[in-house]
Motif scaffolding. Structure first.
Motif, mmCIF file in Angstrom:
data_model
loop_
_atom_site.group_PDB
_atom_site.id
_atom_site.type_symbol
_atom_site.label_atom_id
_atom_site.label_comp_id
_atom_site.label_asym_id
_atom_site.label_seq_id
_atom_site.Cartn_x
_atom_site.Cartn_y
_atom_site.Cartn_z
ATOM 1 N N PHE A 109 0.734 -0.701 -0.534
ATOM 2 C CA PHE A 109 1.341 -0.270 0.737
ATOM 3 C C PHE A 109 0.934 1.148 1.093
ATOM 4 C CE2 PHE A 109 4.493 2.140 3.069
ATOM 5 C CZ PHE A 109 4.532 1.398 4.234
ATOM 6 N N PHE A 116 8.528 1.957 8.769
ATOM 7 C CA PHE A 116 8.266 1.232 7.526
ATOM 8 C C PHE A 116 7.969 2.207 6.381
ATOM 9 C CE2 PHE A 116 8.162 -2.434 10.097
ATOM 10 C CZ PHE A 116 8.311 -3.516 9.254
ATOM 11 N N PHE A 154 6.473 -7.581 2.581
ATOM 12 C CA PHE A 154 6.673 -6.274 3.215
ATOM 13 C C PHE A 154 5.489 -5.907 4.109
ATOM 14 C CE2 PHE A 154 6.811 -1.599 3.085
ATOM 15 C CZ PHE A 154 8.109 -1.430 3.544
ATOM 16 N N LEU A 155 4.288 -6.056 3.552
ATOM 17 C CA LEU A 155 3.082 -5.733 4.319
ATOM 18 C C LEU A 155 2.959 -6.642 5.527
ATOM 19 C CD1 LEU A 155 0.153 -4.966 1.879
ATOM 20 C CD2 LEU A 155 1.187 -3.508 3.611
ATOM 21 N N LYS A 175 5.749 -7.459 -2.144
ATOM 22 C CA LYS A 175 4.854 -6.517 -1.477
ATOM 23 C C LYS A 175 4.182 -7.188 -0.282
ATOM 24 C CE LYS A 175 2.734 -5.180 -5.266
ATOM 25 N NZ LYS A 175 1.625 -4.628 -6.067
ATOM 26 N N LEU A 186 5.220 -5.567 8.206
ATOM 27 C CA LEU A 186 4.737 -4.359 8.870
ATOM 28 C C LEU A 186 3.627 -4.685 9.872
ATOM 29 C CD1 LEU A 186 4.607 -1.409 9.309
ATOM 30 C CD2 LEU A 186 3.254 -1.142 7.253
ATOM 31 N N PHE A 232 11.131 3.747 5.136
ATOM 32 C CA PHE A 232 11.847 2.736 4.348
ATOM 33 C C PHE A 232 11.230 2.618 2.946
ATOM 34 C CE2 PHE A 232 12.166 -1.731 3.013
ATOM 35 C CZ PHE A 232 13.543 -1.855 2.954
ATOM 36 N N TRP A 233 9.919 2.519 2.905
ATOM 37 C CA TRP A 233 9.220 2.358 1.616
ATOM 38 C C TRP A 233 9.450 3.560 0.713
ATOM 39 C CZ3 TRP A 233 5.281 4.978 -0.932
ATOM 40 C CH2 TRP A 233 4.688 4.290 -1.999
#
Lengths: 524, 215
Positions: free
Chosen positions: B9, B60, A5-6, A2, A9, B63-64
């Motif tokens: 997220f 993003f 991923f963050l 996670k 981004l 994608f998520w």
């Protein structure tokens, strides 16, 4: 996972903001000192004309000077005699009218109207000697006046009413021995005074340019790059680049800013993109007539009033002549915001003897272009509005004889008699005159190209991109962000927002009302 | 009872989107000529930066949603939609219970599903597409044809403006509906912390574990 991923981004979003600035070429505006180095220092002359023998012998007639010039420069007169400076007409395709030879010789304007029958006065600015009527010999090389453009002594002067002959006071030997590349003084002597006085016609060409500052003209300011006219208006074989659309019709031989500045002169892409549809001048010449006023309106119909049988003048608040018995009523203006129009480089003209519609404003020259036209850009223009005489029966503009040396020779400026003046002018042109004249409103459009302001004075976005007072308010054939909107989208959109707000408020009030009621019930 | 509803997220995406959309509105309506705030040149410049940042966020987010399968949350359903409407129009005033329960597997009520689905397939694509066209719009140069040359800036701008009005109306309604949770602030708290207090709901500890695994 996670976190990665963050992290990615966040990185991506920052990259979006930062990358463009990292990869942008650092913009280095040319330093004024560098530009001065390049343009201010002029090359020294390759020859000192004062040493040449043919220029030593005393000249009595100006034609002798030309003969001396040609004795060495034995091809140049041929080039000059092909130029519009000499011919005062050029062959051009006029949209809708075919190929025509038009120029100062045969096109009427809405200032002093035209040269026909007034040659002695107007043709002072012809680069020849003695173009006083149609009998002038355009084939005679000795009639070419080399000195008007090449005198560097600043002593050369053409005589008033002399049809291009030099003033008798001029020492032709001094002038002949000083010649060189034309300076702003040579060009300005005629081009700054078009229409019979300083800055009358153009609005962006005037005597302030003889000696000016960067603030007034970023190119010609003597405290700046100090360019002269011919640095941009280059000439190959005496054919000058650049022309004005009061007389020209075709999209050719134009001076373009891009010659020096390229078509991507800005740091910001969005500004460069504007250049596809907007001419440089539009943003970079916020106002014209920045120093001295220019003539905006000219009403010939009031001319001829006399006081005690004598002509008189009245001045306006700018100190300019607002009325003269000779020419009628004028409006002058200084620091004028230009009008704007689409222009694709082609224009048409009201030709001599061509019928007009006197119930409408007659466009003496009309510039073409529209949003849809891929060649067209928005340009700034000065529009000169006038009221001038026409023939009521034949419905065409007329040429009055304005200039005469003495009274009784039909010249309006001496006799103040329209009937006689028009009669004489039209006879000179060989066109019939019915004897019934009237006055008609006319317009001439003059593109504004000179006296470019320093970039700090360039227009800001909101000068055009605003709902009220947009400079482009008159150009309605395209969508301009901030100026334009769709009435329905905007109103339905606002309605939707207001409806939502009202619904929210009502719902809130009902919730409060019921909760207090429920509370009360529970309390009971 | 506290349950975990919004993952890290999701919360980040939501708040980043909230920030960017509001900034886009603020700058966008200045570009539209509705008011002066940043100054036109700045407004255009900022709008472009926020737009590009937003597009990246959207990539993003898509994608998520695809890899986690969370996109299914937005599949519209007609089940209980009547009940949900009834709740907002009548039940809420009578202190009636919410007709649907929020779980990590079904975090949107039927009304939200339909509205958000509409946004994802209609409003956002229209805004994104018209925005991209607006951003890269270039007048055809002389003797040049462009792939999108036939699309005038006018129609692009009209679509973009229409979408913007819908978004503003949505934002207002959305901000208000936050307050219609179990308590006035429970929805907001959930979107900040990820956890929501849920009454009369007893999920088995197994299902909660399962949800954690999904991530």
């Amino acid at each position: 996972m996670k976190r990665i991923f963050l992290g990615l981004l966040l990185l991506g979003i920052f990259a979006a903001i930062l990358i463009p600035s990292l990869f942008k070429e650092p913009y280095r505006p040319p330093l004024l000192s560098q530009l001065r180095e390049k343009y201010h220092k002029k090359a020294s002359k390759s020859a000192d004309h004062s040493k040449f023998l043919p220029l030593q012998k005393p000249f009595t007639r100006p034609q002798e000077v030309t003969e001396a010039c040609i004795s060495c420069h034995n091809q140049r007169h041929i080039e000059v005699m092909k130029s519009s400076h000499w011919n005062w007409e050029r062959l051009e395709y006029v949209t809708g009218k075919g190929i025509r030879a038009i120029g100062k010789k045969n096109i009427l304007n809405n200032f002093c109207i035209g040269i026909a029958s007034n040659e002695a006065a107007c043709n002072k600015c012809h680069i020849g000697f003695g173009f006083k009527d149609a009998s002038f010999d355009f084939q005679n090389p000795l009639n070419v006046d080399c000195l008007s453009c090449h005198d560097l002594s600043n002593t050369y002067l053409k005589a008033s009413g002399g049809a291009g002959m030099p003033d008798p006071s001029v020492n032709l030997n001094i002038v002949a021995q000083s010649v060189g590349r034309p300076t702003r003084n040579n060009c300005g002597t005629c081009h700054f005074f078009g229409g019979g006085g300083n800055n009358v016609k153009h609005g962006d060409l005037e005597m302030a340019l003889f000696d000016t500052e960067r603030e007034i003209d970023v190119h010609m300011g003597t405290d700046g790059v100090d360019l002269s006219c011919v640095d941009c208006h280059t000439a190959k074989n005496h054919q000058m680049l650049g022309k004005v659309y009061s007389l020209s019709s075709m999209n050719r031989d134009r001076v373009q800013c891009e010659q020096c500045h390229t078509d991507k002169p800005h740091q910001q892409t969005i500004l460069n993109r504007h250049g596809i549809k907007v001419a440089c001048q539009t943003c970079h010449i916020p106002t014209y007539a920045k120093v001295n006023p220019t003539k905006m309106e000219w009403d010939w119909s009031t001319a001829g009033n006399l006081k005690n049988g004598e002509p008189y003048e009245e001045k306006d608040s700018l100190g300019m002549v607002a009325y003269t018995s000779l020419k009628g009523t004028f409006t002058w203006a200084r620091n004028v915001k230009p009008e704007y129009l689409w222009f694709n480089g082609t224009a048409t003209h009201v030709l001599l003897g061509e019928p007009i519609n006197p119930t409408q404003v007659v466009k003496i020259n009309e510039l073409f272009g529209s949003y849809r036209d891929p060649e067209a850009k928005i340009i700034p223009v000065k529009i000169h509005r006038a009221v001038q005489p026409y023939d009521k029966k034949y419905n065409y503009l007329v040429q009055p004889k304005t200039y005469s040396v003495t009274k009784g020779d039909s010249g309006f400026w001496n006799d103040f008699d329209w009937q006689k003046a028009i009669q004489a002018g039209m006879q000179h042109l060989g066109l019939p005159y019915s004897g019934d004249y009237g006055f008609v409103k006319t317009e001439m459009t003059w593109p504004i190209n000179h006296m470019v302001a320093p970039k700090s004075q360039a227009l800001s976005c909101v000068e055009c991109h605003s709902r009220e007072n947009s400079r482009l308010a008159a150009l309605t054939d395209f969508y301009l962000p901030a100026r334009d909107r769709n009435y329905w989208i905007d109103h339905i959109g606002k309605g939707l927002i207001i409806f939502t707000i009202i619904a929210v408020i009502l719902h809130t009030l009902l919730r409060i009302y019921h909760s207090t009621k429920n509370q009360a019930r529970r309390d009971v | 009872m506290r349950i975990y509803i919004y993952r890290r997220f999701e919360r980040f995406w939501h708040w980043m989107q909230a920030l960017l959309v509001m900034l886009l509105m603020l700058t966008g309506f200045e570009v539209h000529g509705s008011y002066t705030f940043f100054g036109y040149e700045n407004a255009v410049h900022y709008h472009q930066i926020f737009a590009i940042a937003y597009l990246i966020l959207v990539v993003f987010a898509i994608f998520w949603h695809l890899v986690t399968g969370e996109w299914r949350q937005y599949l519209p359903t007609l089940q209980n939609i009547r009940a949900q409407l009834d709740y907002y129009l009548f039940g809420i005033f009578r202190n009636a219970p919410h007709p649907t329960r929020k779980t990590a597997l079904s975090k949107l009520n039927p009304l939200q599903r339909i509205v958000y689905f509409g946004f994802k397939v209609l409003v956002i694509p229209v805004m994104g597409l018209s925005g991209i066209l607006y951003l890269f719009y270039r007048y055809p140069q002389q003797y040049e044809t462009l792939p999108f040359g036939f699309v005038g800036i006018k129609s692009i701008a009209y679509w973009h403006t229409a979408g913007a009005f819908v978004l503003v109306a949505f934002l207002i309604a959305h901000l208000y509906l936050i307050t219609t949770g179990t308590t006035i602030f429970s929805n907001l708290k959930a979107m900040i912390t990820g956890y929501e207090e849920v009454t009369d709901h007893h999920p088995t500890s197994d299902s909660q574990k399962q949800e954690e695994v999904v991530i």
